[in-house]
Scaffold this motif. Structure first.
Motif, PDB file in Angstrom:
ATOM      1  N   SER A 166       0.822  -1.211   0.000  1.00 34.98           N
ATOM      2  CA  SER A 166       0.000   0.000   0.000  1.00 34.98           C
ATOM      3  C   SER A 166       0.857   1.263   0.000  1.00 34.98           C
ATOM      4  CB  SER A 166      -0.946  -0.007   1.202  1.00 34.98           C
ATOM      5  OG  SER A 166      -0.231   0.140   2.420  1.00 34.98           O
ATOM      6  N   ILE A 167       1.937   1.295   0.793  1.00 36.67           N
ATOM      7  CA  ILE A 167       2.755   2.518   0.813  1.00 36.67           C
ATOM      8  C   ILE A 167       3.541   2.668  -0.488  1.00 36.67           C
ATOM      9  CG2 ILE A 167       2.902   2.514   3.329  1.00 36.67           C
ATOM     10  CD1 ILE A 167       5.770   1.557   3.091  1.00 36.67           C
ATOM     11  N   GLU A 171       3.425   6.043  -2.813  1.00 34.72           N
ATOM     12  CA  GLU A 171       4.636   6.702  -3.297  1.00 34.72           C
ATOM     13  C   GLU A 171       4.640   6.786  -4.825  1.00 34.72           C
ATOM     14  OE1 GLU A 171       9.508   6.500  -2.774  1.00 34.72           O
ATOM     15  OE2 GLU A 171       8.222   5.023  -1.764  1.00 34.72           O
ATOM     16  N   LYS A 172       4.197   5.736  -5.473  1.00 37.10           N
ATOM     17  CA  LYS A 172       4.147   5.731  -6.940  1.00 37.10           C
ATOM     18  C   LYS A 172       3.144   6.750  -7.461  1.00 37.10           C
ATOM     19  CE  LYS A 172       3.233   2.667 -10.890  1.00 37.10           C
ATOM     20  NZ  LYS A 172       2.860   1.283 -11.295  1.00 37.10           N
ATOM     21  N   TRP A 173       2.001   6.864  -6.792  1.00 34.57           N
ATOM     22  CA  TRP A 173       0.957   7.778  -7.229  1.00 34.57           C
ATOM     23  C   TRP A 173       1.301   9.242  -6.974  1.00 34.57           C
ATOM     24  CZ3 TRP A 173      -3.559   4.789  -4.400  1.00 34.57           C
ATOM     25  CH2 TRP A 173      -3.819   3.605  -5.099  1.00 34.57           C
ATOM     26  N   THR A 174       1.945   9.525  -5.821  1.00 35.42           N
ATOM     27  CA  THR A 174       2.068  10.916  -5.367  1.00 35.42           C
ATOM     28  C   THR A 174       3.489  11.352  -5.007  1.00 35.42           C
ATOM     29  OG1 THR A 174       1.745  10.382  -3.026  1.00 35.42           O
ATOM     30  CG2 THR A 174      -0.245  10.705  -4.363  1.00 35.42           C
ATOM     31  N   GLN A 265      -5.028  -2.141  -1.734  1.00 35.55           N
ATOM     32  CA  GLN A 265      -5.466  -0.991  -2.514  1.00 35.55           C
ATOM     33  C   GLN A 265      -6.426  -0.112  -1.728  1.00 35.55           C
ATOM     34  OE1 GLN A 265      -7.475  -1.731  -6.298  1.00 35.55           O
ATOM     35  NE2 GLN A 265      -6.313  -0.033  -7.186  1.00 35.55           N
ATOM     36  N   GLN A 266      -7.311  -0.728  -0.972  1.00 33.02           N
ATOM     37  CA  GLN A 266      -8.216   0.045  -0.121  1.00 33.02           C
ATOM     38  C   GLN A 266      -7.422   0.827   0.926  1.00 33.02           C
ATOM     39  OE1 GLN A 266     -10.645  -3.176   1.290  1.00 33.02           O
ATOM     40  NE2 GLN A 266     -12.243  -2.834  -0.232  1.00 33.02           N
ATOM     41  N   LEU A 267      -6.420   0.164   1.501  1.00 38.51           N
ATOM     42  CA  LEU A 267      -5.590   0.818   2.506  1.00 38.51           C
ATOM     43  C   LEU A 267      -4.885   2.033   1.900  1.00 38.51           C
ATOM     44  CD1 LEU A 267      -4.376   0.838   5.356  1.00 38.51           C
ATOM     45  CD2 LEU A 267      -2.636  -0.776   4.562  1.00 38.51           C
ATOM     46  N   ALA A 268      -4.291   1.855   0.721  1.00 40.61           N
ATOM     47  CA  ALA A 268      -3.579   2.952   0.066  1.00 40.61           C
ATOM     48  C   ALA A 268      -4.528   4.104  -0.242  1.00 40.61           C
ATOM     49  CB  ALA A 268      -2.920   2.446  -1.211  1.00 40.61           C
ATOM     50  N   LYS A 292      -3.895  12.202  -4.973  1.00 42.11           N
ATOM     51  CA  LYS A 292      -5.019  11.330  -5.276  1.00 42.11           C
ATOM     52  C   LYS A 292      -4.520  10.213  -6.182  1.00 42.11           C
ATOM     53  CE  LYS A 292      -6.641  14.104  -9.198  1.00 42.11           C
ATOM     54  NZ  LYS A 292      -7.805  14.833  -9.755  1.00 42.11           N
ATOM     55  N   PRO A 293      -5.202   9.072  -6.152  1.00 43.04           N
ATOM     56  CA  PRO A 293      -4.779   7.950  -7.002  1.00 43.04           C
ATOM     57  C   PRO A 293      -5.062   8.252  -8.464  1.00 43.04           C
ATOM     58  CG  PRO A 293      -6.813   7.424  -5.888  1.00 43.04           C
ATOM     59  CD  PRO A 293      -6.347   8.735  -5.316  1.00 43.04           C
TER      60      PRO A 293
END
Length: 306
Positions: A166-167, A171-174, A265-268, A292-293
């Motif tokens: 999740s982390i 990191e990849k998204w934001t 994914q829910q956690l992230a 945001k994702p």
């Protein structure tokens, strides 16, 4: 012959499962941090009565080939026994799901009434390198805390892999780096070197913490973590404990928690929502970052927003 051996083992397996449920229920009644549904308790009681019948039947057959009469016990087939075990597993799963949902409602209610749930606070522990580590060392960024132990056979590894995944998503998204933290509830065996080896298997940035018994008890109490040794040996034992991830904000305050039923994914997605809320209140926190994702990420995002 194989059926006879299986039949002879089923009562022991049932007693073990029912015994574990009873001990967990006892922990709940003594403030252990678990809540259970009355309907599930009734189902468990019915299951116990059926196992009592089965045990008497098998015992009667073992005595010189004498078979119990229908007045003593109801006939139980192999299929029925297997279905009863499956039903037991279903009750356990449903109980865990109910517990997660119940605890989330309790925390949400506490936050609405008092502004913030009475969870978390200062602590003094030792990190995986044997150096002092306190709650102040986590200031400045979000952190996810998980309480477990290195000898855990399955639950802890699964949860650690989930938080690592999740982390990495966040990191990849934001570009935001949430800090994963593992806190041992087994200080007797979990010395710094062992903790360091353990956390390195899951994520290169994961911080592993341990300490003396009093300090571990103190931090567990402040986070409302239930844990208890199971087993008779002083060296070969397991630790029954809460399966919860605690989200801490950059100011060191508890934000919310996530149970076992929350997937990676829910956690992230849910953690990222709290990060975005923090950014709105603190414009200097990752200025310019889009928190945001990606648009493709989620079904999970829609579910988390509800």
């Amino acid at each position: 012959m194989r059926q006879q051996r299986l039949l002879s083992r089923l009562p022991a397996l049932a007693r073990q499962w029912l015994g574990q449920e009873a001990s967990t229920s006892a922990a709940s009644s003594s403030g252990g941090g678990y809540c259970y549904c009355p309907v599930l308790q009734q189902q468990r009681a019915a299951l116990q009565r059926r196992w009592a019948h089965t045990t008497r039947l098998l015992a009667a057959e073992a005595e010189g080939g004498t078979r119990a009469t229908a007045r003593d016990v109801a006939p139980v087939s192999m299929r029925t026994l297997i279905l009863m075990l499956m039903a037991g597993a279903g009750v356990t799963y449903a109980t865990r799901m109910y517990t997660d949902q119940k605890m989330q409602k309790v925390v949400a209610s506490s936050q609405q009434v008092a502004g913030q749930a009475a969870v978390g606070g200062p602590f003094e522990l030792i990190d995986q390198d044997g150096k002092p580590f306190t709650d102040k060392d986590l200031l400045g960024e979000f952190a996810l805390l998980y309480f477990g132990f290195t000898h855990c056979p399955d639950i802890c590894p699964d949860e650690m892999e989930k938080v690592a995944e999740s982390i990495n998503m966040i990191e990849k998204w934001t570009g935001v780096r949430v800090t994963p933290v593992f806190i041992s509830v087994d200080p007797q065996r979990d010395k710094p070197a062992l903790v360091k080896s353990y956390v390195s298997e899951f994520h290169p940035r994961m911080i592993g913490l341990t300490g003396d018994l009093d300090n571990v008890k103190a931090v567990s109490k402040s986070y409302r973590v239930y844990y208890s040794k199971t087993g008779e040996s002083e060296t070969d034992y397991l630790v029954d404990h809460s399966i919860i991830h605690y989200l801490i904000n950059p100011a060191g305050d508890f934000v919310t928690f996530f149970g076992k039923s929350t997937d990676a994914q829910q956690l992230a997605t849910q953690v990222l929502q709290h990060i975005a809320d923090w950014q709105k209140e603190h414009p200097k926190y990752h200025p310019g970052a889009v928190l945001k994702p990606p648009a493709a990420a989620p079904a999970a995002a829609a579910a988390a927003a509800k």
